[in-house]
Design a protein around this motif. Structure first.
Motif, PDB file in Angstrom:
ATOM      1  N   VAL A 102      -3.633   7.466  -9.802  1.00 22.28           N
ATOM      2  CA  VAL A 102      -4.729   7.775  -8.887  1.00 22.28           C
ATOM      3  C   VAL A 102      -4.408   7.232  -7.501  1.00 22.28           C
ATOM      4  O   VAL A 102      -4.110   6.044  -7.345  1.00 22.28           O
ATOM      5  CB  VAL A 102      -6.060   7.188  -9.384  1.00 22.28           C
ATOM      6  N   GLU A 103      -4.450   8.099  -6.517  1.00 23.16           N
ATOM      7  CA  GLU A 103      -4.279   7.693  -5.115  1.00 23.16           C
ATOM      8  C   GLU A 103      -5.624   7.846  -4.415  1.00 23.16           C
ATOM      9  O   GLU A 103      -6.089   8.966  -4.187  1.00 23.16           O
ATOM     10  CB  GLU A 103      -3.220   8.553  -4.416  1.00 23.16           C
ATOM     11  N   ASP A 104      -6.240   6.722  -4.118  1.00 20.60           N
ATOM     12  CA  ASP A 104      -7.541   6.725  -3.460  1.00 20.60           C
ATOM     13  C   ASP A 104      -7.334   6.462  -1.979  1.00 20.60           C
ATOM     14  O   ASP A 104      -6.769   5.428  -1.589  1.00 20.60           O
ATOM     15  CB  ASP A 104      -8.445   5.648  -4.060  1.00 20.60           C
ATOM     16  N   ALA A 105      -7.756   7.406  -1.142  1.00 20.76           N
ATOM     17  CA  ALA A 105      -7.572   7.258   0.303  1.00 20.76           C
ATOM     18  C   ALA A 105      -8.418   6.131   0.876  1.00 20.76           C
ATOM     19  O   ALA A 105      -8.178   5.709   2.017  1.00 20.76           O
ATOM     20  CB  ALA A 105      -7.909   8.566   1.015  1.00 20.76           C
ATOM     21  N   ALA A 106      -9.372   5.643   0.104  1.00 17.99           N
ATOM     22  CA  ALA A 106     -10.209   4.509   0.520  1.00 17.99           C
ATOM     23  C   ALA A 106     -10.755   4.714   1.930  1.00 17.99           C
ATOM     24  O   ALA A 106     -10.648   3.841   2.795  1.00 17.99           O
ATOM     25  CB  ALA A 106      -9.411   3.207   0.439  1.00 17.99           C
ATOM     26  N   VAL A 107     -11.345   5.859   2.155  1.00 23.08           N
ATOM     27  CA  VAL A 107     -11.903   6.170   3.474  1.00 23.08           C
ATOM     28  C   VAL A 107     -13.162   5.350   3.699  1.00 23.08           C
ATOM     29  O   VAL A 107     -14.042   5.292   2.832  1.00 23.08           O
ATOM     30  CB  VAL A 107     -12.208   7.671   3.597  1.00 23.08           C
TER      31      VAL A 107
END
Length: 317
Positions: free
Chosen positions: A206-211
């Motif tokens: 999982v790649e979460d852009a953490a916007v």
């Protein structure tokens, strides 16, 4: 009688000219409302230069903005689930799930902003010629830019529902920059099962852009001279891949959007080549400012992207 007839004809012509913009604006409003309120499923083709890509889209309208599922049918398999707030992109070949907050809600066929009237500041809006697309009789509207800072647009919509069937972006020479067009479309009830992801993504990377919301101005970053007609619509930090958080400012005129990315130069593995470049329909301009890399990306003419890039300034708080 001849003089009276001439005056009557002039009045009629003047009335027609006065009504034409309102008529065109009415069609734009119908397109916006249709893409917001209708449920539908269909296949559309994206064309940019010699490249084409076919996707299947299913949308279930709802009070919370609805849910949309897009399957890319050509090339590398991709599945995208969009809600009003988030975008989840499933990449089955690498078993990767990319998650991010939705910062720009505009995607075909929902291209138009809610504030339709604002478009008249930057575009001359007129009715175009009717056309039959995917079995639908369509009306059309043309948005011609009033300056060299943005592209123009041709839009075709179903005469009955207002649903957008085709969108063409053109440059100042009238050449096609990119185009979306439905090949098949069914408007009506969509079962909720049709918008659920095909992949469960168990044990996927999982790649979460953490916007997250940000105020880059407090850190010293400003865009000294913004483009006429463009306004800042969002300011966030996000994570690009495994990199450190990157600042992002998004400017838009309602149709065109330009993003400014700001990241520290230290620690970057790849070589940064300043100046202009392009990637498909996107124009890119890169420069170094105060030991940071500033990258401006937008579906807008190169002059717009460069003007924003050269206006990015840093002043120590």
């Amino acid at each position: 009688m001849n003089r009276a007839l001439g005056i009557a004809m002039l009045l009629c012509c003047g009335l027609a000219q006065a009504q034409a913009p309102a008529d065109a604006m009415t069609l734009l409003r119908r397109i916006y409302e249709a893409t917001e309120k209708l449920s539908y499923t269909g296949s559309f083709v994206y064309q940019q230069g010699a490249r084409t890509e076919t996707s299947r889209i299913t949308r279930l309208a709802g009070p919370g903005g609805g849910v949309e599922r897009v399957e890319v049918l050509d090339g590398t398999p991709r599945e995208i689930i969009r809600t009003r707030d988030t975008v989840r992109c499933y990449l089955p070949e690498s078993q990767t799930l990319k998650v991010e907050r939705r910062t720009d809600a505009r995607a075909f066929p929902a291209l138009l902003p809610e504030r339709i009237s604002d478009l008249a500041r930057s575009y001359t809006i007129t009715r175009g010629e009717p056309l039959r697309i995917a079995g639908f009789e369509c009306e059309s509207v043309t948005l011609t830019p009033k300056d060299e800072l943005r592209y123009g647009y041709n839009l075709w919509a179903d005469a009955n529902t207002g649903m957008l069937l085709k969108a063409r972006t053109f440059n100042h020479k009238g050449e096609t920059v990119e185009q979306f067009s439905f090949a098949q479309l069914a408007i009506g009830n969509v079962p909720r099962e049709r918008v659920k992801p095909r992949h469960l993504a168990r044990n996927w990377h999982v790649e979460d852009a953490a916007v997250a919301p940000a105020n880059l101005g407090r850190s010293g970053w400003t865009v000294g001279a913004e483009l006429p007609g463009f306004r800042k619509i969002i300011e966030v930090t996000r994570r690009l891949g495994e990199a450190r958080p990157v600042g992002q400012m998004v400017y838009s005129d309602g149709l065109a959007a330009v993003s400014v990315f700001i990241e520290p130069a230290a620690g970057r593995a790849e070589i940064v080549r300043p100046g202009p470049s392009s990637l498909g329909a996107f124009q890119i301009y890169t420069r170094e400012v105060a030991n940071h890399i500033v990258t401006v990306v937008g579906e807008a003419p190169a002059v717009s992207v460069e003007r924003i890039a050269t206006a990015v300034e840093y002043k120590r708080p």
